[in-house]
Write a protein that holds these residues in place. Sequence first.
Motif, PDB file in Angstrom:
ATOM      1  N   VAL A   1      23.932  37.703  27.297  1.00 23.11           N
ATOM      2  CA  VAL A   1      25.064  36.773  27.370  1.00 23.11           C
ATOM      3  C   VAL A   1      26.381  37.540  27.297  1.00 23.11           C
ATOM      4  CG1 VAL A   1      26.216  34.848  26.212  1.00 23.11           C
ATOM      5  CG2 VAL A   1      23.734  34.838  26.471  1.00 23.11           C
ATOM      6  N   GLN A   2      26.443  38.579  26.473  1.00 23.91           N
ATOM      7  CA  GLN A   2      27.639  39.425  26.456  1.00 23.91           C
ATOM      8  C   GLN A   2      27.888  40.032  27.828  1.00 23.91           C
ATOM      9  OE1 GLN A   2      26.555  42.165  23.384  1.00 23.91           O
ATOM     10  NE2 GLN A   2      27.199  40.820  21.704  1.00 23.91           N
ATOM     11  N   GLY A   3      26.826  40.513  28.469  1.00 25.45           N
ATOM     12  CA  GLY A   3      26.955  41.054  29.813  1.00 25.45           C
ATOM     13  C   GLY A   3      27.402  40.005  30.808  1.00 25.45           C
ATOM     14  N   TYR A   4      26.868  38.793  30.671  1.00 30.27           N
ATOM     15  CA  TYR A   4      27.276  37.687  31.548  1.00 30.27           C
ATOM     16  C   TYR A   4      28.774  37.420  31.415  1.00 30.27           C
ATOM     17  CZ  TYR A   4      27.658  32.875  33.260  1.00 30.27           C
ATOM     18  OH  TYR A   4      28.050  31.732  33.920  1.00 30.27           O
ATOM     19  N   LEU A   5      29.262  37.389  30.186  1.00 33.07           N
ATOM     20  CA  LEU A   5      30.679  37.147  29.944  1.00 33.07           C
ATOM     21  C   LEU A   5      31.544  38.210  30.608  1.00 33.07           C
ATOM     22  CD1 LEU A   5      33.149  35.928  28.499  1.00 33.07           C
ATOM     23  CD2 LEU A   5      32.500  37.220  26.460  1.00 33.07           C
ATOM     24  N   LEU A   6      31.211  39.470  30.414  1.00 33.33           N
ATOM     25  CA  LEU A   6      32.008  40.559  30.981  1.00 33.33           C
ATOM     26  C   LEU A   6      31.977  40.539  32.514  1.00 33.33           C
ATOM     27  CD1 LEU A   6      30.990  43.376  28.499  1.00 33.33           C
ATOM     28  CD2 LEU A   6      33.334  42.542  28.846  1.00 33.33           C
ATOM     29  N   TRP A   7      30.798  40.353  33.081  1.00 30.34           N
ATOM     30  CA  TRP A   7      30.673  40.379  34.533  1.00 30.34           C
ATOM     31  C   TRP A   7      31.392  39.197  35.186  1.00 30.34           C
ATOM     32  CZ3 TRP A   7      30.406  42.804  38.769  1.00 30.34           C
ATOM     33  CH2 TRP A   7      29.965  42.195  39.945  1.00 30.34           C
ATOM     34  N   GLN A   8      31.212  38.016  34.622  1.00 34.11           N
ATOM     35  CA  GLN A   8      31.860  36.847  35.210  1.00 34.11           C
ATOM     36  C   GLN A   8      33.380  36.922  35.083  1.00 34.11           C
ATOM     37  OE1 GLN A   8      30.380  34.595  37.062  1.00 34.11           O
ATOM     38  NE2 GLN A   8      28.393  35.566  36.704  1.00 34.11           N
ATOM     39  N   ALA A   9      33.872  37.430  33.970  1.00 34.37           N
ATOM     40  CA  ALA A   9      35.321  37.587  33.828  1.00 34.37           C
ATOM     41  C   ALA A   9      35.856  38.607  34.825  1.00 34.37           C
ATOM     42  CB  ALA A   9      35.664  38.012  32.403  1.00 34.37           C
ATOM     43  N   TYR A  10      35.094  39.675  35.055  1.00 30.45           N
ATOM     44  CA  TYR A  10      35.517  40.683  36.029  1.00 30.45           C
ATOM     45  C   TYR A  10      35.512  40.132  37.450  1.00 30.45           C
ATOM     46  CZ  TYR A  10      34.989  44.267  39.523  1.00 30.45           C
ATOM     47  OH  TYR A  10      35.127  44.992  40.687  1.00 30.45           O
ATOM     48  N   GLN A  11      34.349  39.647  37.897  1.00 29.14           N
ATOM     49  CA  GLN A  11      34.230  39.257  39.302  1.00 29.14           C
ATOM     50  C   GLN A  11      34.945  37.938  39.597  1.00 29.14           C
ATOM     51  OE1 GLN A  11      32.245  36.789  41.077  1.00 29.14           O
ATOM     52  NE2 GLN A  11      31.863  35.631  39.194  1.00 29.14           N
ATOM     53  N   GLY A  12      35.118  37.100  38.588  1.00 31.51           N
ATOM     54  CA  GLY A  12      35.765  35.822  38.812  1.00 31.51           C
ATOM     55  C   GLY A  12      37.267  35.874  38.765  1.00 31.51           C
ATOM     56  N   LEU A  13      37.825  36.870  38.091  1.00 29.14           N
ATOM     57  CA  LEU A  13      39.276  36.925  37.935  1.00 29.14           C
ATOM     58  C   LEU A  13      39.848  38.296  38.274  1.00 29.14           C
ATOM     59  CD1 LEU A  13      41.795  35.342  37.034  1.00 29.14           C
ATOM     60  CD2 LEU A  13      41.386  36.202  34.712  1.00 29.14           C
ATOM     61  N   PHE A  14      39.415  39.326  37.547  1.00 24.71           N
ATOM     62  CA  PHE A  14      40.092  40.610  37.682  1.00 24.71           C
ATOM     63  C   PHE A  14      39.974  41.187  39.083  1.00 24.71           C
ATOM     64  CE2 PHE A  14      40.359  45.205  37.612  1.00 24.71           C
ATOM     65  CZ  PHE A  14      41.567  45.395  36.960  1.00 24.71           C
ATOM     66  N   ALA A  15      38.773  41.219  39.647  1.00 23.75           N
ATOM     67  CA  ALA A  15      38.590  41.832  40.967  1.00 23.75           C
ATOM     68  C   ALA A  15      39.404  41.107  42.025  1.00 23.75           C
ATOM     69  CB  ALA A  15      37.112  41.839  41.350  1.00 23.75           C
ATOM     70  N   VAL A  16      39.442  39.783  41.946  1.00 26.55           N
ATOM     71  CA  VAL A  16      40.195  38.991  42.933  1.00 26.55           C
ATOM     72  C   VAL A  16      41.686  39.269  42.821  1.00 26.55           C
ATOM     73  CG1 VAL A  16      40.776  36.651  43.661  1.00 26.55           C
ATOM     74  CG2 VAL A  16      38.426  37.206  42.990  1.00 26.55           C
ATOM     75  N   ILE A  17      42.198  39.243  41.596  1.00 30.00           N
ATOM     76  CA  ILE A  17      43.628  39.489  41.401  1.00 30.00           C
ATOM     77  C   ILE A  17      43.981  40.923  41.776  1.00 30.00           C
ATOM     78  CG2 ILE A  17      45.388  39.736  39.599  1.00 30.00           C
ATOM     79  CD1 ILE A  17      44.328  37.220  38.336  1.00 30.00           C
ATOM     80  N   PHE A  18      43.094  41.867  41.468  1.00 33.13           N
ATOM     81  CA  PHE A  18      43.345  43.257  41.835  1.00 33.13           C
ATOM     82  C   PHE A  18      43.533  43.398  43.341  1.00 33.13           C
ATOM     83  CE2 PHE A  18      41.804  47.316  43.399  1.00 33.13           C
ATOM     84  CZ  PHE A  18      42.489  48.231  42.628  1.00 33.13           C
ATOM     85  N   TRP A  19      42.609  42.854  44.105  1.00 34.32           N
ATOM     86  CA  TRP A  19      42.706  42.993  45.560  1.00 34.32           C
ATOM     87  C   TRP A  19      43.867  42.195  46.129  1.00 34.32           C
ATOM     88  CZ3 TRP A  19      41.098  47.031  47.608  1.00 34.32           C
ATOM     89  CH2 TRP A  19      39.911  47.643  47.211  1.00 34.32           C
ATOM     90  N   TYR A  20      44.185  41.066  45.509  1.00 36.33           N
ATOM     91  CA  TYR A  20      45.355  40.316  45.982  1.00 36.33           C
ATOM     92  C   TYR A  20      46.631  41.113  45.739  1.00 36.33           C
ATOM     93  CZ  TYR A  20      49.073  36.939  46.392  1.00 36.33           C
ATOM     94  OH  TYR A  20      50.240  36.324  46.764  1.00 36.33           O
ATOM     95  N   ALA A  21      46.775  41.676  44.536  1.00 33.49           N
ATOM     96  CA  ALA A  21      47.979  42.445  44.224  1.00 33.49           C
ATOM     97  C   ALA A  21      48.087  43.688  45.100  1.00 33.49           C
ATOM     98  CB  ALA A  21      47.973  42.841  42.744  1.00 33.49           C
ATOM     99  N   LEU A  22      46.941  44.284  45.450  1.00 29.82           N
ATOM    100  CA  LEU A  22      46.969  45.524  46.215  1.00 29.82           C
ATOM    101  C   LEU A  22      47.138  45.281  47.710  1.00 29.82           C
ATOM    102  CD1 LEU A  22      46.673  48.610  45.880  1.00 29.82           C
ATOM    103  CD2 LEU A  22      44.234  48.323  46.360  1.00 29.82           C
ATOM    104  N   LEU A  23      46.374  44.335  48.262  1.00 34.07           N
ATOM    105  CA  LEU A  23      46.336  44.170  49.720  1.00 34.07           C
ATOM    106  C   LEU A  23      46.647  42.758  50.196  1.00 34.07           C
ATOM    107  CD1 LEU A  23      43.176  46.311  50.588  1.00 34.07           C
ATOM    108  CD2 LEU A  23      45.578  46.980  50.752  1.00 34.07           C
ATOM    109  N   GLY A  24      46.844  41.816  49.282  1.00 34.78           N
ATOM    110  CA  GLY A  24      47.214  40.482  49.706  1.00 34.78           C
ATOM    111  C   GLY A  24      46.046  39.518  49.790  1.00 34.78           C
ATOM    112  N   PRO A  25      46.300  38.310  50.299  1.00 40.65           N
ATOM    113  CA  PRO A  25      45.284  37.246  50.285  1.00 40.65           C
ATOM    114  C   PRO A  25      44.069  37.531  51.157  1.00 40.65           C
ATOM    115  CG  PRO A  25      47.212  36.565  51.554  1.00 40.65           C
ATOM    116  CD  PRO A  25      47.586  37.837  50.864  1.00 40.65           C
ATOM    117  N   LEU A  26      44.228  38.326  52.216  1.00 38.66           N
ATOM    118  CA  LEU A  26      43.078  38.629  53.062  1.00 38.66           C
ATOM    119  C   LEU A  26      41.991  39.366  52.287  1.00 38.66           C
ATOM    120  CD1 LEU A  26      44.928  39.723  56.323  1.00 38.66           C
ATOM    121  CD2 LEU A  26      43.578  37.648  55.996  1.00 38.66           C
ATOM    122  N   ALA A  27      42.383  40.335  51.489  1.00 39.29           N
ATOM    123  CA  ALA A  27      41.406  41.095  50.702  1.00 39.29           C
ATOM    124  C   ALA A  27      40.755  40.222  49.637  1.00 39.29           C
ATOM    125  CB  ALA A  27      42.079  42.307  50.061  1.00 39.29           C
TER     126      ALA A  27
END
Length: 278
Positions: free
Chosen positions: A134-160
């Motif tokens: 469950v700890q792993g689930y929390l970390l992975w979902q927070a990463y892929q659900g928020l951080f990765a998306v915002i990272f690519w948006y900030a770096l390359l925009g909405p297409l990424a």
Amino acid sequence: MSFLVLLLVLWVEKFSAWRGAIQQDGPWLRLLAKAERQADFIESPWLVIVLMVGLPLLALALVLALLEPLAYGWLALPVHLLVLIYSLGRGDLLASLGPFRDSWRRGDGEAAYIVARRDLAVEAEEEGALLKSVQGYLLWQAYQGLFAVIFWYALLGPLAALAYRLLALMAEHAGQEVVRERAVQLRHAFDWLPVRMLAASFALVGNFVAVSRALLHELLSWDISAAQLVINVGRAASDTPEPVIGEAGVSSLDGLWQLMVRAAVLWYTVFALWTLFF
């Protein structure tokens, strides 16, 4: 404008129900299933990816090309906002963890197993392994659900950002194994940089020495999965104790969530400073 969009996304996430209304995957998933049944695509999984990911990106690029020259680009802001909200992870992470937290806090291991399987699709053979999962689930979902998306948006925009979410959906829902494997490979490439940037931020806001030890041998490795890396580094950064049932176990989940929040604040601050001075 990008920083304003990121602030608006936080507001929408916290104070409105727009996310559920915007994240309608049904039409896209039906098109994916239909495309996979076509004879022309069965032998060429890359054609499925080009059709289901490339064409939406092309359509979005055309819309932005038409809107951005108008009104100093402000007409494109709603499009950026809608695309970024759609690209976030599915579901409410904290709400989905609620029943498990309640069961674990009461010391009811049997109920915790049931709700973890039902709500999180997490299973384990014994209590310690269940909490770690469950700890792993929390970390992975927070990463892929928020951080990765915002990272690519900030770096390359909405297409990424949109490309990342569509590949994630394809990796999860594709009916053909070969299509799913190709989507997983592309997503792995998308995850390589942001997961290491998040790991670096964990070192700054958490236990730097422990993160350094956990990350040292995997920093440039292509083989380790993003999920495994973020879980290993996240647990090291928050000094996660050995799993125990009861309030202490719930506190370990709170500690991991606060680690993610501190990392998010760090990156928002960096992006704000970048926007102001560059």
